[in-house]
Design an enzyme around this catalytic site. Structure first.
Site, PDB file in Angstrom:
ATOM      1  N   GLY A 134       0.850  -1.186   0.000  1.00 45.77           N
ATOM      2  CA  GLY A 134       0.000   0.000   0.000  1.00 45.77           C
ATOM      3  C   GLY A 134       0.887   1.237   0.000  1.00 45.77           C
ATOM      4  O   GLY A 134       2.080   1.164  -0.324  1.00 45.77           O
ATOM      5  N   ILE A 136       2.262   3.027   2.393  1.00 41.50           N
ATOM      6  CA  ILE A 136       3.464   3.016   3.251  1.00 41.50           C
ATOM      7  C   ILE A 136       4.498   2.047   2.678  1.00 41.50           C
ATOM      8  O   ILE A 136       5.693   2.372   2.580  1.00 41.50           O
ATOM      9  CB  ILE A 136       3.105   2.683   4.715  1.00 41.50           C
ATOM     10  N   THR A 210       6.486  -2.088  11.624  1.00 44.75           N
ATOM     11  CA  THR A 210       5.909  -0.812  12.056  1.00 44.75           C
ATOM     12  C   THR A 210       4.396  -0.809  11.787  1.00 44.75           C
ATOM     13  O   THR A 210       3.786   0.260  11.783  1.00 44.75           O
ATOM     14  CB  THR A 210       6.562   0.376  11.316  1.00 44.75           C
ATOM     15  N   ARG A 212       1.406  -3.577  12.830  1.00 44.46           N
ATOM     16  CA  ARG A 212       0.698  -3.915  14.061  1.00 44.46           C
ATOM     17  C   ARG A 212       1.299  -5.193  14.645  1.00 44.46           C
ATOM     18  O   ARG A 212       1.693  -6.100  13.913  1.00 44.46           O
ATOM     19  CB  ARG A 212      -0.799  -4.150  13.799  1.00 44.46           C
ATOM     20  N   GLU A 241       0.163  -3.468  23.994  1.00 44.37           N
ATOM     21  CA  GLU A 241       0.849  -2.171  24.171  1.00 44.37           C
ATOM     22  C   GLU A 241       0.224  -1.423  25.339  1.00 44.37           C
ATOM     23  O   GLU A 241      -1.006  -1.408  25.459  1.00 44.37           O
ATOM     24  CB  GLU A 241       0.720  -1.351  22.885  1.00 44.37           C
ATOM     25  N   HIS A 260       5.673   2.304  19.490  1.00 45.97           N
ATOM     26  CA  HIS A 260       4.614   2.656  18.530  1.00 45.97           C
ATOM     27  C   HIS A 260       4.692   4.148  18.146  1.00 45.97           C
ATOM     28  O   HIS A 260       3.767   4.912  18.422  1.00 45.97           O
ATOM     29  CB  HIS A 260       3.226   2.309  19.097  1.00 45.97           C
TER      30      HIS A 260
HETATM   31  C1  GLV Z   1      -0.709   4.301  13.670  1.00 45.30           C
HETATM   32  O1  GLV Z   1      -0.347   3.209  13.999  1.00 45.30           O
HETATM   33  C2  GLV Z   1      -1.965   4.563  13.054  1.00 45.30           C
HETATM   34  O2  GLV Z   1      -2.749   3.627  12.823  1.00 45.30           O
HETATM   35  O3  GLV Z   1      -2.251   5.737  12.787  1.00 45.30           O
END
Ligand code: GLV
Length: 300
Positions: A134, A136, A210, A212, A241, A260
């Protein structure tokens, strides 16, 4: 209007009490908006989350009631890709381990530069496998290409991205020196990197997550890192978390850990807050949210 000012996370019970009678909710990814909560709010007309991930929210429960869910895609792409690359480089070149070594006074005449002193892993010329292509994932691919990496990707439906070869998951895991996770957490991605798939990874590979925590089996990851099967990892997200004290990941020297902070720059957080606010204002005015995670509630 009720505003929670802490301290700490809002407990589920308090959240239910605070939200009783609410028409709309603006929340963070630390707020669990589950079906029980949603069903306890008969007047609820919208939810706007200051996050791109919506796994903390029961989207199906909202959609069933025709309630739009706002989220904040796009604005955190480059920032999260930077965090990913920071973790990738730090894990590859043992930056945090080396920092601890200097700080604790271990860098002494009898313990200094030698041919294998803090030898890490080259990034240039290595293969980066992206789980998810995607926005990112694509932003990470651009950075990796600039660093001279070969980039391969697995995505549910293959995507045509310049210089990125689409592979099936198993082939990608076996071919990649670095694997970085960029899929959303959903039923079909929970435990995607399980023990069997981690066992398929190239010996000495580095994992970066980075996205989940629930996507990676942490027990299997710890075993692979402790045995040296994987050489290192950069982990920003955890199944639970904040990560509990005593979690075995905290004991491994070859893991770079962050709390996070993928999207944590002042500018990006301001853009996320702005989008979350615009989504809420649109809903209050009876308009469509500009960024809605369940647009089917608007029909058509
Ligand atoms: C960060 O992890 C988000 O989902 O914005």
């Amino acid at each position: 209007m009720n505003v929670w000012l802490g301290p700490g996370l809002l407990p589920a019970e308090t959240l239910r009490e605070e939200l009783a009678g609410c028409y709309g909710v603006v929340c963070l990814l630390t707020d669990r908006i589950d079906r029980v909560l949603i069903e306890s709010l008969p007047d609820l007309r919208f939810v706007s989350s200051m996050s791109v991930g919506v796994d903390h929210i029961d989207v199906a429960a909202l959609t069933e009631r025709g309630i739009p869910l706002g989220y904040t895609p796009g604005v955190l792409v480059e920032t999260t890709a930077d965090t990913t690359f920071a973790l990738l480089l730090a894990a590859a070149r043992r930056v945090c381990e080396a920092d601890r070594f200097v700080r604790e006074g271990s860098w002494r005449l009898e313990n200094r530069w030698s041919p294998d002193f803090f030898a890490g892993k080259d990034v240039a010329g290595a293969t980066l496998g992206l789980l998810g292509l995607g926005e990112i994932g694509q932003a990470v691919a651009r950075r990796a290409q600039a660093f001279g990496m070969r980039v391969v990707a697995w995505n549910r439906s293959p995507r045509n991205v310049p210089g990125v070869e689409n592979l099936d998951l198993e082939t990608l895991l076996a071919a990649s020196d670095f694997v970085s996770v960029h899929v959303a957490l959903a039923a079909e991605t929970r435990g995607l990197l399980n023990a069997e798939r981690i066992a398929l990874m190239k010996p000495g590979a580095v994992l970066v997550n980075t996205a989940r925590g629930g996507i990676v089996d942490e027990v299997a990851l710890v075993a692979a890192l402790a045995s040296g099967r994987l050489s290192a990892a950069g982990i920003d997200v955890f199944a639970q978390e904040p990560v509990p004290a005593g979690h075995p990941l905290l004991t491994l020297p070859n893991v770079v850990l962050t709390p996070h902070i993928g999207s944590a720059t002042a500018q990006t957080r301001a853009r996320m807050a702005d989008l979350a606010t615009r989504n809420a204002i649109a809903a209050l005015k009876g308009e469509h949210m500009p960024h809605c995670a369940n647009p089917e509630v608007y029909g058509g």
